[in-house]
Design a protein around this motif. Structure first.
Motif: not given
Lengths: 201, 201
Positions: A17, A24-25, A28, A50, A54, A57, B63-64, B66-68, B70-72
């Motif tokens: 994961q 994203v990097q 973005q 965002q 998501l 993903y 940003f990255v 924040a997204v990760m 939420r992905v988690a």
């Protein structure tokens, strides 16, 4: 050599994961730029971007590796932007919808809440005239133009993302630049007027 | 521009590098001769460069993350789910091709041995094994002498087989069908060849 988009997707789908952060990097900037031009508001654009990452993903296993990842990602960004704009329009009256009168249909004439071009220029000189001119373009021109310049996509990628033939994409981008040029000339003329008016008062 | 070709669309296309090779050549010829168009091209270049600066919307630093974050909260993709059913079918067919090669080879071997010996099953197996071992030894010795290390070679071979399987899996069904047919007919031809040879001796 850094991993290709497809290799990262494969790794994420295989359970790694954390590797999604690489995608994203990588995208973005392009996604936020694109959504920003669609929404015309930075904070909204960041929030929606965002959501886009998501969504991408959770839907990653439906991505087909034979297509470019960018085109797939931008299709998600595009749908999310359109949905959001539609949702907002639903709560208000569409300004584009014609009004029926005794003399037939006519354009709705509404006074804008937003500051006019003159006051915008005087209140916030840093605001780019180009951005304003782009926001005034019709959707069908603004979208490919924004994908081309804000998201730095190739014509082929735009054609994939918008599901339009390559020829149509080219025509729309060239028309968009034409329209933008005339929007810019008009805005600059207004700014000149405002500036000379301000000097005179 | 004084009404003659090239128009703004063509200049736009030229700047973006999407003119056909013929059109590009005649455009370049024209630009050498026509000062007005050369100036118009320069203006178009500057305009496009101005648009390219639209890409300079920078996402926030976090940003990255924040997204990760939420992905988690979403389930990790499992390797079992990693391959959608279409891909699974492709891998299935690819595996069938590999099996056809291996089994086909085995059948050829046993058939050949059977007609040659026309003997008890035990003897048949013994001959089969001794032949396989003999062949493997010869191959092993020869190749290990050639490359210094047979295991390195085996590892490389295994990798190559896996890459081929992946390649087969990613190719279209026409390619897979062709491969299958090719494998079956090659096995058939080889079996016939071995049987004929053994009948003659």
């Amino acid at each position: 050599m850094s991993a290709t988009d497809q290799e990262i997707v494969e790794a994420v789908l295989a359970g790694e994961q954390h590797r999604y952060a690489e995608l994203v990097q990588r995208y973005q900037g392009k996604i936020v730029s694109y959504v920003m031009r669609m929404m015309n508001n930075y904070d909204d654009a960041v929030d929606l971007s965002q959501e886009v990452f998501l969504k991408a993903y959770t839907a990653l296993d439906s991505y087909r590796p034979q297509y470019p990842f960018t085109a797939w990602l931008f299709r998600i960004a595009r749908n999310a932007s359109i949905d959001e704009l539609r949702r907002r329009r639903l709560t208000t009256v569409s300004l584009d919808a014609p009004v029926s009168t005794e003399e037939g249909e006519m354009h709705r004439d509404v006074e804008s809440d937003a500051p006019g071009p003159e006051s915008t220029y005087l209140e916030d000189e840093a605001r780019s005239t180009v951005e304003q001119a782009i926001s005034e373009l019709p959707d069908k021109y603004r979208e490919p133009l924004v994908l081309r310049h804000a998201a730095e996509m190739s014509y082929e990628e735009i054609s994939e993302a918008l599901e339009l033939p390559l020829g149509t994409v080219k025509t729309r981008i060239f028309r968009a630049r034409e329209a933008l040029r005339s929007n810019l000339e008009r805005l600059e003329a207004l700014q000149m007027q405002a500036a000379s008016g301000a000097e005179g008062s | 521009m004084n009404g003659h070709a090239p128009n703004n669309d063509m200049l736009s296309a030229y700047v973006d590098g999407v003119l056909s090779p013929d059109a590009e050549r005649s455009m370049e010829q024209h630009l050498v001769e026509c000062e007005a168009c050369a100036q118009a091209l320069e203006a178009e270049r500057q305009f496009v460069a101005q648009l390219d600066r639209l890409a300079e919307v920078t996402p926030p630093d976090d940003f990255v993350n924040a997204v990760m974050g939420r992905v988690a909260q979403h389930p990790v993709h499992q390797p079992g789910n990693a391959i959608p059913w279409r891909a699974a079918m492709r891998y299935g067919v690819a595996a069938a091709v590999v099996l056809a090669v291996l089994l086909g080879g085995g059948v050829t071997w046993v058939l050949g041995t059977g007609t040659l010996q026309n003997a008890e099953p035990g003897a048949l197996v013994a001959v089969g094994i001794s032949r396989t071992v003999g062949l493997a030894t010869v191959a092993f010795t020869g190749l290990s002498e050639l490359l210094g290390n047979a295991f390195v070679l085996l590892e490389q071979a295994a990798k190559m087989v896996w890459q081929l399987t992946k390649l087969t899996a990613r190719s279209g069904w026409m390619v897979q069908l062709t491969l299958l047919l090719l494998t079956v007919s090659l096995n058939y031809a080889f079996t016939r060849m071995v049987l004929n040879y053994q009948r003659r001796h």
